[in-house]
Design an enzyme around this catalytic site. Structure first.
Site, mmCIF file in Angstrom:
data_model
loop_
_atom_site.group_PDB
_atom_site.id
_atom_site.type_symbol
_atom_site.label_atom_id
_atom_site.label_comp_id
_atom_site.label_asym_id
_atom_site.label_seq_id
_atom_site.Cartn_x
_atom_site.Cartn_y
_atom_site.Cartn_z
ATOM 1 N N LYS A 214 1.983 4.689 -1.150
ATOM 2 C CA LYS A 214 1.110 6.131 -1.503
ATOM 3 C C LYS A 214 1.583 7.237 -0.740
ATOM 4 O O LYS A 214 2.080 6.924 0.302
ATOM 5 C CB LYS A 214 -0.201 5.898 -1.788
ATOM 6 C CG LYS A 214 -1.132 5.520 -0.427
ATOM 7 C CD LYS A 214 -2.305 5.442 -0.621
ATOM 8 C CE LYS A 214 -3.120 4.817 0.760
ATOM 9 N NZ LYS A 214 -4.587 4.805 0.732
ATOM 10 N N ASP B 74 0.937 -1.226 0.071
ATOM 11 C CA ASP B 74 -0.019 0.033 -0.066
ATOM 12 C C ASP B 74 0.860 1.378 -0.020
ATOM 13 O O ASP B 74 0.676 2.113 0.861
ATOM 14 C CB ASP B 74 -1.043 -0.023 1.116
ATOM 15 C CG ASP B 74 -2.103 0.868 1.021
ATOM 16 O OD1 ASP B 74 -2.364 1.411 -0.058
ATOM 17 O OD2 ASP B 74 -2.802 1.313 2.098
ATOM 18 N N ASP C 164 2.050 2.749 8.079
ATOM 19 C CA ASP C 164 1.008 2.087 7.796
ATOM 20 C C ASP C 164 1.218 0.498 7.213
ATOM 21 O O ASP C 164 0.873 0.411 5.889
ATOM 22 C CB ASP C 164 0.241 2.841 6.814
ATOM 23 C CG ASP C 164 -1.325 2.769 7.173
ATOM 24 O OD1 ASP C 164 -1.701 1.559 7.503
ATOM 25 O OD2 ASP C 164 -2.259 3.774 6.885
ATOM 26 N N ASN D 134 0.735 7.213 2.974
ATOM 27 C CA ASN D 134 1.172 6.412 3.948
ATOM 28 C C ASN D 134 2.759 6.697 4.487
ATOM 29 O O ASN D 134 3.634 5.760 5.004
ATOM 30 C CB ASN D 134 1.315 4.852 3.472
ATOM 31 C CG ASN D 134 -0.295 4.371 3.763
ATOM 32 O OD1 ASN D 134 -1.008 5.208 4.485
ATOM 33 N ND2 ASN D 134 -0.683 3.454 2.870
ATOM 34 N N THR E 166 -4.347 0.738 -2.833
ATOM 35 C CA THR E 166 -5.455 1.923 -3.498
ATOM 36 C C THR E 166 -5.629 1.895 -4.858
ATOM 37 O O THR E 166 -4.506 1.590 -5.583
ATOM 38 C CB THR E 166 -4.698 3.096 -2.818
ATOM 39 O OG1 THR E 166 -4.511 2.995 -1.330
ATOM 40 C CG2 THR E 166 -5.613 4.552 -2.949
HETATM 41 N N1 LIG Z 1 4.268 8.674 14.069
HETATM 42 C C1 LIG Z 1 3.579 9.682 13.753
HETATM 43 N N2 LIG Z 1 4.320 10.974 14.006
HETATM 44 C C2 LIG Z 1 3.596 12.123 13.535
HETATM 45 N N3 LIG Z 1 2.518 12.093 13.058
HETATM 46 C C3 LIG Z 1 1.686 11.102 13.093
HETATM 47 C C4 LIG Z 1 2.154 9.748 13.190
HETATM 48 N N4 LIG Z 1 1.561 8.930 12.909
HETATM 49 C C5 LIG Z 1 0.226 9.360 12.614
HETATM 50 N N5 LIG Z 1 0.440 10.667 12.608
HETATM 51 C C6 LIG Z 1 -0.621 11.370 12.275
HETATM 52 O O1 LIG Z 1 -1.750 11.009 12.538
HETATM 53 C C7 LIG Z 1 -2.803 10.792 11.561
HETATM 54 C C8 LIG Z 1 -3.542 9.552 11.470
HETATM 55 O O2 LIG Z 1 -2.753 8.405 11.549
HETATM 56 P P1 LIG Z 1 -3.287 7.101 11.520
HETATM 57 O O3 LIG Z 1 -2.028 5.990 11.210
HETATM 58 O O4 LIG Z 1 -4.134 6.633 12.764
HETATM 59 O O5 LIG Z 1 -4.256 7.232 10.630
HETATM 60 P P2 LIG Z 1 -4.163 7.000 8.900
HETATM 61 O O6 LIG Z 1 -3.170 5.997 8.459
HETATM 62 O O7 LIG Z 1 -4.362 8.291 8.225
HETATM 63 O O8 LIG Z 1 -5.611 6.240 8.821
HETATM 64 P P3 LIG Z 1 -6.075 4.792 8.811
HETATM 65 O O9 LIG Z 1 -6.980 4.644 9.944
HETATM 66 O O10 LIG Z 1 -6.704 4.659 7.476
HETATM 67 O O11 LIG Z 1 -4.788 3.904 8.791
HETATM 68 C C9 LIG Z 1 -1.701 10.903 10.334
HETATM 69 O O12 LIG Z 1 -2.297 11.398 9.209
HETATM 70 C C10 LIG Z 1 -0.815 11.816 10.676
HETATM 71 O O13 LIG Z 1 -1.040 13.029 10.281
#
Ligand SMILES: Nc1ncnc2c1ncn2[C@@H]1O[C@H](COP(=O)(O)OP(=O)(O)OP(=O)(O)O)[C@@H](O)[C@H]1O
Length: 350
Positions: free
Chosen positions: A182, A180, A198, A185, A216
């Site tokens: 992109k 995945d 991710d 991620n 995707t």
């Molecule tokens: N390690 C990190 N450091 C800084 N910001 C982060 C980190 N991990 C996530 N984020 C922020 O939090 C948001 C949400 O992250 P999360 O991994 O929960 O969801 P996602 O990958 O966007 O969605 P999904 O639930 O579809 O996996 C991200 O878009 C990013 O902006």
């Protein structure tokens, strides 16, 4: 603390610090942090039971489908992390229990400078908590959208593609397919380096061909669209799409209708805007070249004497395709070889 223990810890700090290249301005702070880390009960202790009490929670960094991400500080060391909370109920409701376990299992075992490290994880009755490396500049996607023209220049694109390629190379060496890739991620650190994140769709596949259709839409490789089995080459395909999206601002097969996108992927027609340099076209086609089904998609190499902004990538891919050829021949080549051998044997016995 007894003086014996203190001496032992100081010695360990010296050993640890001597391996790092620490700029003078932060030497004292780093020594203090390393000392706190080494004195921590969790240091070298895999059975340490982490809990929410170990962290001070700060503001929300973002929100995902199944939970929220907060900036947090480990209390004893002051080490800043991103704490991702996932609601168990939501995970069960979304039927992603196996996917979540896989994500934890895979991401906590990968250690590479361009892969977001999962430092620890724990759970309580309602939630799962993932302790992640903090990526201070957030999602790369946002930076892409807010940059001039919604695209990156060659220098930045080359840097990011190189770092993702390096992370993927490491994943593949460890039999992990990400599936995945992109911009959404990828996260950026405060120093502007990429962290591949991710691993929800990733898989540990030592030898098997895979069949699950995932990822995707705009990034789907032709074998997934065609319902065929596939291997780690699917990540190479996505790397080509990623490189194109960085340079152009949108993926090459994007369309209003899903069916239209499928058609374009199968046909493999790629339109390169005029501003894409010959070096960049050459690179994108080379990424696809390492994808066995797409030998014919190769854009003719128009640049006999390339001046590479993409030099690092170029060099990298040369090594990557050698690696592929050495370790694994594309199926069709293998079949031709086997058939040739069978034929030889058979013709002798006649
Ligand atoms: N390690 C990190 N450091 C800084 N910001 C982060 C980190 N991990 C996530 N984020 C922020 O939090 C948001 C949400 O992250 P999360 O991994 O929960 O969801 P996602 O990958 O966007 O969605 P999904 O639930 O579809 O996996 C991200 O878009 C990013 O902006």
């Amino acid at each position: 603390m007894s003086s014996n223990k203190e001496n032992r810890i100081n010695k360990q700090v010296e050993q640890y610090v001597s391996k790092l290249k620490i700029p003078k301005q932060i030497d004292l702070e780093m020594r203090h942090l390393v000392k706190c880390m080494i004195s921590h009960d969790a240091f070298g202790n895999r059975n340490y039971k982490w809990s929410l009490n170990d962290f001070e929670l700060g503001g929300r960094l973002g929100r995902g489908k199944f939970g929220r991400v907060y900036i947090a500080r480990e209390k004893k060391t002051g080490f800043v992390v991103a704490l991702k909370t996932l609601f168990k109920k939501e995970i069960v409701k979304g039927r992603v229990e196996r996917q979540t376990l896989r994500e934890i299992e895979i991401q906590s075992h990968l250690k590479h400078p361009n892969i977001l490290q999962m430092l620890a994880w724990f759970h309580d009755s309602h939630r799962i908590y993932l302790v992640l490396e903090y990526a201070g500049k957030g999602e790369l996607y946002k930076h892409l959208k807010s940059s001039e023209g919604g695209r990156f220049n060659e220098y930045l694109s080359a840097k990011y593609v190189y770092q993702v390629a390096d992370a993927l190379h490491y994943c593949h060496q460890n039999n992990v397919i990400h599936r995945d890739i992109k911009p959404e991620n990828l996260l950026l650190t405060i120093t502007g380096d990429v962290k591949l994140a991710d691993f929800g769709w990733s898989v540990h596949a030592p030898s098997l061909n895979r069949e699950t259709m995932c990822g995707t839409l705009d990034y789907l490789p032709p074998e997934m669209v065609g319902g065929q089995s596939y291997k780690h080459y699917v990540d190479h395909w996505c790397l080509g799409i990623l490189c194109y999206e960085f340079l152009v601002g949108n993926p090459p097969f994007e369309s209003k209708e899903q069916e239209e996108t499928y058609k374009k992927i199968k046909k493999g027609y790629v339109y390169y805007p005029e501003y894409i340099s010959a070096g960049a076209k050459d690179l994108i086609s080379k990424v696809w070249l390492t994808h066995p089904l797409r030998g014919w998609l190769v854009y003719p190499s128009t640049n006999p004497n390339p001046k590479f902004t993409f030099f690092k990538c170029e060099f990298y891919f040369r090594n990557m395709s050698v690696y592929n050829r050495k370790s694994e021949k594309p199926d069709i080549m293998l079949r031709v070889e086997i058939e040739r051998k069978i034929y030889k044997k058979h013709s002798k016995s006649i």
